[in-house]
Write an enzyme that holds these catalytic residues in place. Structure first.
Site, short mmCIF file in Angstrom:
data_model
loop_
_atom_site.label_atom_id
_atom_site.label_comp_id
_atom_site.label_asym_id
_atom_site.label_seq_id
_atom_site.Cartn_x
_atom_site.Cartn_y
_atom_site.Cartn_z
CB SER A 58 45.57 -31.17 -18.91
OG SER A 58 46.83 -31.90 -18.94
CB THR B 269 55.41 -32.51 -1.69
OG1 THR B 269 55.54 -33.03 -0.39
CG2 THR B 269 56.21 -31.40 -1.87
N GLY C 159 44.89 -33.78 -16.00
CA GLY C 159 43.33 -33.56 -16.26
C GLY C 159 42.55 -34.84 -15.71
CB THR C 160 43.39 -38.28 -15.60
OG1 THR C 160 43.39 -38.61 -16.85
CG2 THR C 160 42.75 -39.53 -15.02
CG HIS D 96 49.94 -33.39 -21.26
ND1 HIS D 96 49.89 -34.03 -22.72
CD2 HIS D 96 49.01 -33.59 -20.51
CE1 HIS D 96 48.84 -34.82 -22.37
NE2 HIS D 96 48.56 -34.64 -21.18
CD GLN E 115 42.38 -31.86 -26.50
OE1 GLN E 115 42.63 -30.68 -27.01
NE2 GLN E 115 42.86 -32.79 -26.33
CG ASN F 246 39.36 -36.43 -26.54
OD1 ASN F 246 37.97 -36.61 -26.08
ND2 ASN F 246 39.82 -37.56 -26.55
CB CYS G 207 45.87 -48.20 -28.55
SG CYS G 207 47.16 -49.35 -29.30
#
Length: 380
Positions: free
Chosen positions: A198, A236, A70-71, A200, A178, A150, A326
């Protein structure tokens, strides 16, 4: 094992996804750009997955780029549009509550000389359409607004924003990381030019994402060095990741109604227990009560502190999050909650619980009661 309630951060790999991916690590490992049989087998899997993924979100396979996540998709959308349509003279509109994968590129564009407007939100995390309309200028080339926040789960009025962008001839990008698998997405109907995804977040593998980029919109490539992805993203292709991502999307699209019912029940059950254990004044639910994704439940416990709560939850085997950044081992105050202009006591005591596959109502019961016990202990 403990109780995992941080599905908005990442999700466990679904067993069926892993099963679908394994042959592309072992038997069909060829480079899809190679013309021999190994390469052709990989290319066939890549093409088949692109077609299935595109069909699931209502776009043409030619409109879909696979990325590293996603980034990268967000970065490609912002930098690609600005480079194509205006360079340093461009004006970009986004919001104060975007994921940092949009905020940081937008801030960098501003340092490079672009003009960037960061729209405010109300106390529930919704933008105001009148603010957006007032922000638009003749030199506006891009509007970027996330679908589902998110941290608090608030759903933005994407269709309304898209119609406004179309009427003004402005490219519209949506961070849907999300939203994918939780909300129905049909890009043949939605007035959107670019949309980021994304894997994951939906029980797919890490390191693979996608970007819907309409062929009607020119987009300058940001990763150079090869002709992959129609010369829009060199490198690739991650064939096993693409296969896994497509399988995870298939699982979610086949089950999203049941998923939303289940996560709504989890959210409601947790809130009922907090009401019973802490009383109506003992906690604050953050986000919009009417338009929110049910898998995200952001709650503040004034009189306690987020970091202390999370450490105590972890000791009890419960994984939750703050949703905020964080830095050097300590939590920063959430930029989302700050933008919502919530009281400091609410911002400093917020915990994000997020639900997904593998959770059960018994887990929610246990986690809610243990959370309430921790809160009462801290307050004493």
């Amino acid at each position: 094992m403990g109780i995992y309630l941080d599905h908005a951060a990442t999700t466990p790999l679904h067993p069926e996804v892993l099963e679908a991916m394994m042959p592309y690590y072992t038997d069909y490992f060829g480079n899809p750009s190679s013309i021999h049989s190994y390469g052709r087998a990989a290319k066939t899997a890549l093409d088949r997955s692109r077609s299935a993924f595109s069909a699931a979100i209502g776009c043409s396979p030619a409109d879909l780029l696979f990325t590293s996540g996603g980034t990268e998709s967000n970065n490609t959308a912002l930098y690609g549009v600005v480079e194509t349509f205006g360079g340093k003279r461009a004006h970009v509109i986004t919001t104060q509550i975007e994921h940092h994968a949009v905020l940081h590129p937008a801030e960098r564009l501003a340092r490079m000389g672009c003009d960037v407007t960061f729209l405010p939100v109300d106390m529930t995390g919704l933008i105001r359409m009148e603010d957006l309309e007032e922000a638009i200028r003749p030199e506006t080339v891009l509007i970027s607004v996330m679908y589902v926040n998110n941290e608090v789960g608030t759903i933005q009025p994407i269709e309304e924003i898209g119609r406004l962008a179309r009427s003004r001839g402005i490219a519209f990008h949506v961070d849907a990381v999300q939203a994918l698998g939780k909300l129905p997405i049909d890009l043949s109907v939605l007035p959107v030019d670019l949309m980021s995804f994304s894997a994951h977040k939906i029980n797919g593998p890490k390191g693979i994402g996608a970007l819907f980029a309409s062929r009607k919109l020119q987009l300058a490539p940001q990763v150079l060095g090869g002709s992959q992805e129609r010369k829009k993203r060199a490198g690739t292709e991650n064939v096993a990741g693409v296969v896994g991502f497509t399988k995870s999307l298939e699982i979610y699209n086949n089950n999203y109604k049941e998923y939303n019912i289940q996560t709504s029940e989890y959210r409601q059950h947790m809130e009922r227990i907090f009401l019973e254990e802490l009383g109506p004044d003992g906690f604050v639910v953050n986000g919009n009560p009417d338009v929110s994704a049910p898998h995200i439940f952001n709650v503040s416990f004034p009189g306690s502190h987020t970091e202390t709560l999370l450490m105590n939850l972890d000791l009890e085997g419960i994984a939750a999050a703050s949703g905020s950044a964080c830095s050097s081992g300590s939590l920063e105050l959430s930029h989302v909650l700050r933008a919502m202009d919530l009281p400091e006591s609410v911002c400093k005591s917020a915990v994000r619980f997020s639900f997904g596959f593998g959770n059960s109502i018994d887990q929610i019961e246990t986690a809610a009661r243990k959370t309430a016990t921790i809160v009462k202990r801290i307050r004493r």
